[in-house]
Each structure stands twice: as structure tokens, then as C-alpha cells.
Design a protein around this motif. Sequence first.
Motif, PDB file in Angstrom:
ATOM      1  N   ASN A  79      -5.553 -22.053   3.772  1.00 46.91           N
ATOM      2  CA  ASN A  79      -4.133 -21.737   3.642  1.00 46.91           C
ATOM      3  C   ASN A  79      -3.748 -21.033   2.343  1.00 46.91           C
ATOM      4  O   ASN A  79      -2.652 -20.501   2.231  1.00 46.91           O
TER       5      ASN A  79
ATOM      6  N   VAL B 160      -1.937 -25.582  -1.414  1.00 53.89           N
ATOM      7  CA  VAL B 160      -1.715 -26.955  -0.943  1.00 53.89           C
ATOM      8  C   VAL B 160      -0.617 -27.588  -1.774  1.00 53.89           C
ATOM      9  O   VAL B 160      -0.420 -27.233  -2.937  1.00 53.89           O
ATOM     10  N   LEU B 161       0.095 -28.532  -1.161  1.00 52.25           N
ATOM     11  CA  LEU B 161       1.191 -29.229  -1.832  1.00 52.25           C
ATOM     12  C   LEU B 161       0.832 -30.698  -2.005  1.00 52.25           C
ATOM     13  O   LEU B 161       0.271 -31.326  -1.091  1.00 52.25           O
TER      14      LEU B 161
ATOM     15  N   ARG C 210       2.750 -33.282  -2.075  1.00 54.26           N
ATOM     16  CA  ARG C 210       3.469 -34.125  -1.120  1.00 54.26           C
ATOM     17  C   ARG C 210       2.771 -34.156   0.236  1.00 54.26           C
ATOM     18  O   ARG C 210       2.561 -35.218   0.824  1.00 54.26           O
ATOM     19  N   ASP C 211       2.364 -32.999   0.720  1.00 57.02           N
ATOM     20  CA  ASP C 211       1.707 -32.919   2.031  1.00 57.02           C
ATOM     21  C   ASP C 211       0.347 -33.605   2.005  1.00 57.02           C
ATOM     22  O   ASP C 211      -0.033 -34.295   2.972  1.00 57.02           O
ATOM     23  N   LEU C 212      -0.400 -33.417   0.916  1.00 56.03           N
ATOM     24  CA  LEU C 212      -1.721 -34.038   0.816  1.00 56.03           C
ATOM     25  C   LEU C 212      -1.605 -35.559   0.742  1.00 56.03           C
ATOM     26  O   LEU C 212      -2.425 -36.281   1.320  1.00 56.03           O
ATOM     27  N   SER C 213      -0.608 -36.038   0.044  1.00 59.09           N
ATOM     28  CA  SER C 213      -0.381 -37.473  -0.066  1.00 59.09           C
ATOM     29  C   SER C 213      -0.153 -38.096   1.303  1.00 59.09           C
ATOM     30  O   SER C 213      -0.724 -39.141   1.640  1.00 59.09           O
ATOM     31  N   MET C 214       0.659 -37.426   2.121  1.00 59.21           N
ATOM     32  CA  MET C 214       0.931 -37.925   3.474  1.00 59.21           C
ATOM     33  C   MET C 214      -0.297 -37.787   4.372  1.00 59.21           C
ATOM     34  O   MET C 214      -0.609 -38.694   5.154  1.00 59.21           O
ATOM     35  N   ARG C 215      -1.013 -36.683   4.229  1.00 59.42           N
ATOM     36  CA  ARG C 215      -2.167 -36.426   5.089  1.00 59.42           C
ATOM     37  C   ARG C 215      -3.264 -37.457   4.884  1.00 59.42           C
ATOM     38  O   ARG C 215      -3.885 -37.939   5.841  1.00 59.42           O
TER      39      ARG C 215
ATOM     40  N   GLU D 101       0.902 -39.814  -4.462  1.00 58.41           N
ATOM     41  CA  GLU D 101       0.943 -38.475  -5.037  1.00 58.41           C
ATOM     42  C   GLU D 101       0.200 -38.434  -6.360  1.00 58.41           C
ATOM     43  O   GLU D 101      -0.431 -37.425  -6.702  1.00 58.41           O
TER      44      GLU D 101
END
Length: 253
Positions: free
Chosen positions: A17, A20-21, A23-28, A33
Motif C-alpha cells: 500500500n 500504513v497507519l 490506528r489501523d495496525l493496532s486494530m488489525r 497503538e
Amino acid sequence: MFVQERQKKIIDLLEENGRVLVRDLSMRFSVTEDCIRKDLAALEKNSLLKRVYGGAVTERINTHQLKAEQRKDTNVAQKKIIAKKALELIKTGDTIFLDISTVNVELARLLLNKKIKVNVITNMIDIMNLLAAHKYAEMTFIGGTLDFAGDGFIGGLANGLIDKLHFDAAFMGAVGIDIHKNAVYTYKPEDGLTKKKAVDSADKAYILAENEKFMRSGNFLYASLNDFIAVVTEKPLSRQAAKKIKEYRIKNL
């Protein structure tokens, strides 16, 4: 999930991509965070990415290595492999353009040893000197403004002549390729404009580039990836990069 496994997946996502963010990695990965920030810090320390506000981007290098002479002795083995692949794309009777590129110097050396009737057009002095001894090639040299660092001719006069020519195939160099920005780079605007003229004058245009060029940048965007039918590399691109270039409908040879 082990830390190393999570960090490997972060790099895979980044290659796919370009960004990477946190926030998104934390959720994934179902971690905090703060844990992700530590992962990114560790990966940045190993020069695998560059942290930015809220996440990370791919680590790209601009070498500012302007002189062709400086590049001739780098990645020689890789360039020879690429040149050998490119040679197989040339057919008897073709009119081909060989751009200012140290990979094309290797391609010219291979042409010397192949008894194939071909019309070669180039704006690179080293290629002209090499192929002057080719018994089967008809040589046309493009003049213009001397780019001493690039060992060739560029600019308005060169562009005007290229405009009047037609190539079956153009073999082009690049100092950097960004698959996420659909960008192919060179160093100088004048060189880039001449390169673009050659691409536009060809039925088929190929990028000849070592794999590392996909992590490098230049100063001038001269073409998009979809201006080419294939990128010729010394080994297959990573799974993520190969998937991405398919979006531009070009091949990796």
C-alpha cells in the motif's frame, strides 16, 4: 502472534500500500497503538521504513548519483542478467531506441556478439562507440545538448529529431520507480523530456531496471508505469510489487 511475525506483516502491508497507519495496525493486530509505534521504531532503525505522523511510509533513497561513469561499475551482474533478457525481445529487422542507461551499455555489448540485422538509434555516446563496430547494425546517433554527466545528448534538438522517428521498441533506463505513485523517475528534467519523447515514439517501451530501483527516487517524473508494456528486472519482483504492477497492465520479465 510473535513480534517478528507482526513486523513482517507490517512490511508486507507497507509494500502493498505504500503507507500504513498506527490506528489501523493496532486494530488489525489487536495490540495497543503504543505497541505498534515500537514496532515502527524498530523497523525504522533497520532502515525498512520511514515513520511519519500517524504511521509510516516506505523508505526510499535518492542517490543523487548523476554521472554515468559512477554507475557503470555498480550492480554489474544484475545489469548483465537484465540485458540478456532484453536481447531476447529484439527481432531481426527491428528499429530500436537505446536510451542513456548503463544497462543499455550491457545490452549493446550483447548485440555486438549477435549476428542480427537491426537498426539502432541512441543518444548515448558509449553505446554509439560500441556499436560502431557492429557489422549487422545500422546506427543512427541522436545529437543535441551534451549531458556530460549522463554521457549522451538531450534537449530540444534531440527531442525534435526523435519526434520524427518511429521505433519498434524503446529500451529505457530509470533511476527510480514508485509503484504506488505510478511514477518512473530520472534525475534531470531535460533528460526526462527526451526519455518521454522516445517512449511516445515506440510501439513497445520497456523499462530496464534492477530490483533496487523500486526503492529509489529521482528528481523528475518522466513517465507512468502504464506507458510501458513490461519492466525487465534481474529477478522477479516481490509478491506485493508484482501484484501492484499488474494494476497498470504491465508485465515483469
